[in-house]
Motif scaffolding. Structure first.
Motif, PDB file in Angstrom:
ATOM      1  N   TYR A  23      46.689  70.731  81.574  1.00  0.00           N
ATOM      2  CA  TYR A  23      45.595  71.457  81.123  1.00  0.00           C
ATOM      3  C   TYR A  23      44.211  71.491  82.107  1.00  0.00           C
ATOM      4  CZ  TYR A  23      47.582  71.022  76.442  1.00  0.00           C
ATOM      5  OH  TYR A  23      48.305  71.070  75.399  1.00  0.00           O
ATOM      6  N   ASN A  24      44.516  70.422  82.932  1.00  0.00           N
ATOM      7  CA  ASN A  24      43.413  70.370  83.839  1.00  0.00           C
ATOM      8  C   ASN A  24      43.794  69.990  85.278  1.00  0.00           C
ATOM      9  OD1 ASN A  24      40.884  70.541  85.083  1.00  0.00           O
ATOM     10  ND2 ASN A  24      39.959  68.520  84.469  1.00  0.00           N
ATOM     11  N   VAL A  25      43.580  70.566  86.349  1.00  0.00           N
ATOM     12  CA  VAL A  25      44.031  70.217  87.691  1.00  0.00           C
ATOM     13  C   VAL A  25      43.010  70.388  88.677  1.00  0.00           C
ATOM     14  CG1 VAL A  25      45.523  70.733  89.516  1.00  0.00           C
ATOM     15  CG2 VAL A  25      46.498  71.008  87.168  1.00  0.00           C
ATOM     16  N   ASP A  26      42.589  69.474  89.303  1.00  0.00           N
ATOM     17  CA  ASP A  26      41.189  69.215  90.003  1.00  0.00           C
ATOM     18  C   ASP A  26      41.293  68.213  91.377  1.00  0.00           C
ATOM     19  OD1 ASP A  26      38.850  70.185  91.155  1.00  0.00           O
ATOM     20  OD2 ASP A  26      37.758  69.584  89.253  1.00  0.00           O
ATOM     21  N   TRP A  27      40.195  68.470  92.209  1.00  0.00           N
ATOM     22  CA  TRP A  27      40.424  66.997  93.322  1.00  0.00           C
ATOM     23  C   TRP A  27      39.188  66.112  92.830  1.00  0.00           C
ATOM     24  CZ3 TRP A  27      36.183  66.135  96.120  1.00  0.00           C
ATOM     25  CH2 TRP A  27      34.978  67.117  95.800  1.00  0.00           C
ATOM     26  N   TYR A  28      39.406  65.199  93.449  1.00  0.00           N
ATOM     27  CA  TYR A  28      38.436  63.949  93.166  1.00  0.00           C
ATOM     28  C   TYR A  28      38.245  62.997  94.382  1.00  0.00           C
ATOM     29  CZ  TYR A  28      42.009  60.346  92.719  1.00  0.00           C
ATOM     30  OH  TYR A  28      42.679  59.296  92.833  1.00  0.00           O
ATOM     31  N   ASP A  29      37.407  62.107  94.436  1.00  0.00           N
ATOM     32  CA  ASP A  29      37.199  61.478  95.809  1.00  0.00           C
ATOM     33  C   ASP A  29      37.947  60.429  95.918  1.00  0.00           C
ATOM     34  OD1 ASP A  29      36.135  59.831  94.008  1.00  0.00           O
ATOM     35  OD2 ASP A  29      34.051  60.059  94.591  1.00  0.00           O
ATOM     36  N   GLY A  30      38.837  59.969  95.107  1.00  0.00           N
ATOM     37  CA  GLY A  30      39.688  59.074  95.442  1.00  0.00           C
ATOM     38  C   GLY A  30      39.302  57.478  94.662  1.00  0.00           C
ATOM     39  N   LEU A  31      38.203  57.459  94.216  1.00  0.00           N
ATOM     40  CA  LEU A  31      37.623  56.499  93.434  1.00  0.00           C
ATOM     41  C   LEU A  31      37.549  56.902  91.956  1.00  0.00           C
ATOM     42  CD1 LEU A  31      34.952  55.508  95.820  1.00  0.00           C
ATOM     43  CD2 LEU A  31      37.252  54.369  95.689  1.00  0.00           C
ATOM     44  N   PHE A  32      38.070  56.086  91.154  1.00  0.00           N
ATOM     45  CA  PHE A  32      37.743  56.315  89.664  1.00  0.00           C
ATOM     46  C   PHE A  32      37.781  54.724  89.065  1.00  0.00           C
ATOM     47  CE2 PHE A  32      42.389  56.184  90.343  1.00  0.00           C
ATOM     48  CZ  PHE A  32      43.001  55.718  89.380  1.00  0.00           C
ATOM     49  N   ASP A  33      37.047  54.929  87.717  1.00  0.00           N
ATOM     50  CA  ASP A  33      36.790  53.680  86.923  1.00  0.00           C
ATOM     51  C   ASP A  33      37.222  54.119  85.347  1.00  0.00           C
ATOM     52  OD1 ASP A  33      34.741  54.958  85.978  1.00  0.00           O
ATOM     53  OD2 ASP A  33      33.397  53.824  86.692  1.00  0.00           O
ATOM     54  N   GLU A  34      36.955  53.152  84.431  1.00  0.00           N
ATOM     55  CA  GLU A  34      37.604  53.335  82.791  1.00  0.00           C
ATOM     56  C   GLU A  34      36.867  54.476  82.613  1.00  0.00           C
ATOM     57  OE1 GLU A  34      38.067  50.188  80.368  1.00  0.00           O
ATOM     58  OE2 GLU A  34      38.436  48.590  82.204  1.00  0.00           O
ATOM     59  N   GLU A  35      35.441  54.831  82.864  1.00  0.00           N
ATOM     60  CA  GLU A  35      34.934  55.927  82.385  1.00  0.00           C
ATOM     61  C   GLU A  35      35.527  57.322  82.832  1.00  0.00           C
ATOM     62  OE1 GLU A  35      30.652  56.149  82.888  1.00  0.00           O
ATOM     63  OE2 GLU A  35      30.328  53.797  82.433  1.00  0.00           O
ATOM     64  N   ASP A  36      35.835  57.278  84.159  1.00  0.00           N
ATOM     65  CA  ASP A  36      36.612  58.470  84.506  1.00  0.00           C
ATOM     66  C   ASP A  36      37.894  58.761  83.735  1.00  0.00           C
ATOM     67  OD1 ASP A  36      34.600  59.002  86.660  1.00  0.00           O
ATOM     68  OD2 ASP A  36      35.572  57.832  87.847  1.00  0.00           O
ATOM     69  N   VAL A  37      38.771  57.643  83.582  1.00  0.00           N
ATOM     70  CA  VAL A  37      40.025  57.764  82.988  1.00  0.00           C
ATOM     71  C   VAL A  37      39.754  58.286  81.311  1.00  0.00           C
ATOM     72  CG1 VAL A  37      41.995  56.507  82.312  1.00  0.00           C
ATOM     73  CG2 VAL A  37      40.930  56.139  84.461  1.00  0.00           C
ATOM     74  N   THR A  38      38.723  57.643  80.981  1.00  0.00           N
ATOM     75  CA  THR A  38      38.473  58.054  79.550  1.00  0.00           C
ATOM     76  C   THR A  38      38.146  59.750  79.313  1.00  0.00           C
ATOM     77  OG1 THR A  38      37.403  56.043  79.070  1.00  0.00           O
ATOM     78  CG2 THR A  38      36.976  57.843  77.509  1.00  0.00           C
ATOM     79  N   GLU A  39      37.445  60.128  80.312  1.00  0.00           N
ATOM     80  CA  GLU A  39      37.234  61.690  80.609  1.00  0.00           C
ATOM     81  C   GLU A  39      38.284  62.251  80.607  1.00  0.00           C
ATOM     82  OE1 GLU A  39      33.980  62.767  83.107  1.00  0.00           O
ATOM     83  OE2 GLU A  39      32.577  60.956  82.504  1.00  0.00           O
ATOM     84  N   TRP A  40      39.136  61.803  81.881  1.00  0.00           N
ATOM     85  CA  TRP A  40      40.567  62.619  82.037  1.00  0.00           C
ATOM     86  C   TRP A  40      41.410  62.439  80.860  1.00  0.00           C
ATOM     87  CZ3 TRP A  40      41.632  59.895  87.388  1.00  0.00           C
ATOM     88  CH2 TRP A  40      40.837  60.135  88.098  1.00  0.00           C
ATOM     89  N   GLY A  41      41.396  61.462  80.053  1.00  0.00           N
ATOM     90  CA  GLY A  41      42.297  61.249  78.885  1.00  0.00           C
ATOM     91  C   GLY A  41      41.790  62.350  77.821  1.00  0.00           C
ATOM     92  N   GLN A  42      40.729  62.926  77.794  1.00  0.00           N
ATOM     93  CA  GLN A  42      40.342  63.938  76.848  1.00  0.00           C
ATOM     94  C   GLN A  42      40.814  65.303  77.361  1.00  0.00           C
ATOM     95  OE1 GLN A  42      36.022  63.397  76.957  1.00  0.00           O
ATOM     96  NE2 GLN A  42      36.175  61.478  75.822  1.00  0.00           N
ATOM     97  N   SER A  43      41.048  65.478  78.435  1.00  0.00           N
ATOM     98  CA  SER A  43      41.539  66.696  78.948  1.00  0.00           C
ATOM     99  C   SER A  43      42.812  66.738  79.480  1.00  0.00           C
ATOM    100  CB  SER A  43      40.723  67.223  80.423  1.00  0.00           C
ATOM    101  OG  SER A  43      40.930  66.342  81.475  1.00  0.00           O
ATOM    102  N   ALA A  44      43.708  65.572  79.098  1.00  0.00           N
ATOM    103  CA  ALA A  44      45.042  65.429  79.218  1.00  0.00           C
ATOM    104  C   ALA A  44      46.074  66.370  78.494  1.00  0.00           C
ATOM    105  CB  ALA A  44      45.650  63.815  78.970  1.00  0.00           C
ATOM    106  N   PRO A  45      47.055  66.536  79.165  1.00  0.00           N
ATOM    107  CA  PRO A  45      47.558  66.312  80.382  1.00  0.00           C
ATOM    108  C   PRO A  45      47.072  66.876  81.627  1.00  0.00           C
ATOM    109  CG  PRO A  45      49.301  67.678  79.531  1.00  0.00           C
ATOM    110  CD  PRO A  45      48.239  67.639  78.508  1.00  0.00           C
ATOM    111  N   ALA A  46      46.541  65.968  82.718  1.00  0.00           N
ATOM    112  CA  ALA A  46      45.906  66.485  83.786  1.00  0.00           C
ATOM    113  C   ALA A  46      46.355  65.721  84.843  1.00  0.00           C
ATOM    114  CB  ALA A  46      44.186  66.177  83.356  1.00  0.00           C
ATOM    115  N   ALA A  47      45.946  66.478  86.143  1.00  0.00           N
ATOM    116  CA  ALA A  47      46.428  66.002  87.484  1.00  0.00           C
ATOM    117  C   ALA A  47      44.853  66.037  88.498  1.00  0.00           C
ATOM    118  CB  ALA A  47      47.442  66.693  87.833  1.00  0.00           C
ATOM    119  N   TYR A  48      44.774  65.204  89.207  1.00  0.00           N
ATOM    120  CA  TYR A  48      43.675  64.996  89.990  1.00  0.00           C
ATOM    121  C   TYR A  48      44.334  64.740  91.486  1.00  0.00           C
ATOM    122  CZ  TYR A  48      41.472  65.060  85.831  1.00  0.00           C
ATOM    123  OH  TYR A  48      41.098  65.575  84.330  1.00  0.00           O
ATOM    124  N   VAL A  49      43.809  65.488  92.517  1.00  0.00           N
ATOM    125  CA  VAL A  49      44.281  65.299  93.909  1.00  0.00           C
ATOM    126  C   VAL A  49      43.188  64.627  94.689  1.00  0.00           C
ATOM    127  CG1 VAL A  49      44.967  66.566  95.750  1.00  0.00           C
ATOM    128  CG2 VAL A  49      45.971  67.187  93.542  1.00  0.00           C
TER     129      VAL A  49
END
Length: 182
Positions: A23-49
Motif C-alpha cells: 500500500y505504501n512504498v517510500d524512502w526514509y533516513d534509516g532511523l526509526f523508533d516505535e512511533e514510526d513503526v506504529t505509523e507504518w503499521g497503519q499503512s501496512a503492508p508497506a516498504a521503506y527504503v
C-alpha cells in the motif's frame, strides 16, 4: 539530484511498480523508533527504503566507487488471523531481493545486489499488535564522477564498445569491473 538519492528513488519506484500488493512504498533516513513503526503499521503492508552508508574508493578511471549499504524495511500486519502477516512479510522480502539481485532499478551506474541478507525484527509489543517487520539488506556498488578514460577517448575521437557493470568479489570489499558484452 545526487546519484545516491537517485538510486534510492529508483528502488522506491521499482518496488511500487513491481509489487502492487504494498500500500505504501517510500524512502526514509534509516532511523526509526516505535512511533514510526506504529505509523507504518497503519499503512501496512508497506516498504521503506534507505541507504545507510556509502564508503568510497577511487577507481582507475577517475570515478569514485561507492559501496552502498541499502536496506528495505517491510512492514505487514495480521488482518484476519494470527501470524498471517509473517508469511506475507517473507514473501515481500523475497520479491524485493529478487529485484535487487537482477538490478531491476534501471541505473546504469549501479551493480546488482551482493551479500543479500534477510532479517526479522522482534519486539514483544509489536508481536502482540500483530505487526511484522522484516529487513532486506544488500550491498551495491555505484560509480560516481566522470570516467576520464571515456572522456579522453571522446576527445581523441576513439570509439569504445559499450561496457556492462558486473560485481566481482575481492577480499575485504566488492569492486566493479567492466566486461565487453560481445
Amino acid at each position: 539530484m545526487s546519484l545516491i538519492a537517485g538510486l534510492r528513488q529508483r528502488i522506491v519506484d521499482a518496488i511500487r511498480d513491481e509489487i502492487d500488493d504494498l500500500y505504501n512504498v517510500d524512502w526514509y533516513d534509516g532511523l526509526f523508533d516505535e512511533e514510526d513503526v506504529t505509523e507504518w503499521g497503519q499503512s501496512a503492508p508497506a516498504a521503506y527504503v534507505a541507504v545507510l552508508k556509502a564508503p568510497t574508493d577511487p577507481h582507475a578511471t577517475g570515478e569514485m566507487l561507492a559501496d552502498l549499504q541499502i536496506v528495505v524495511v517491510v512492514v505487514t500486519q495480521d488482518v484476519s488471523q494470527a501470524r498471517e502477516g509473517d508469511g506475507q512479510n517473507w514473501g515481500f522480502m523475497e520479491r524485493i531481493a529478487a529485484l535487487a539481485k537482477d538490478n531491476a532499478f534501471g541505473d546504469p551506474n549501479a551493480a546488482p545486489a551482493a551479500n543479500v541478507d534477510f532479517k526479522k525484527m522482534r519486539h514483544p509489543h509489536l508481536r502482540r499488535e500483530g505487526v511484522h517487520i522484516g529487513v532486506v539488506e544488500w550491498r551495491s556498488n555505484l560509480t560516481i564522477g566522470t570516467n576520464k578514460s571515456v572522456a579522453e577517448d571522446a576527445i581523441l575521437g576513439l570509439a569504445q564498445p559499450p561496457m556492462l557493470p558486473t560485481l566481482v568479489a575481492r577480499t575485504g570489499s566488492d569492486v566493479m569491473r567492466f566486461e565487453d558484452p560481445s
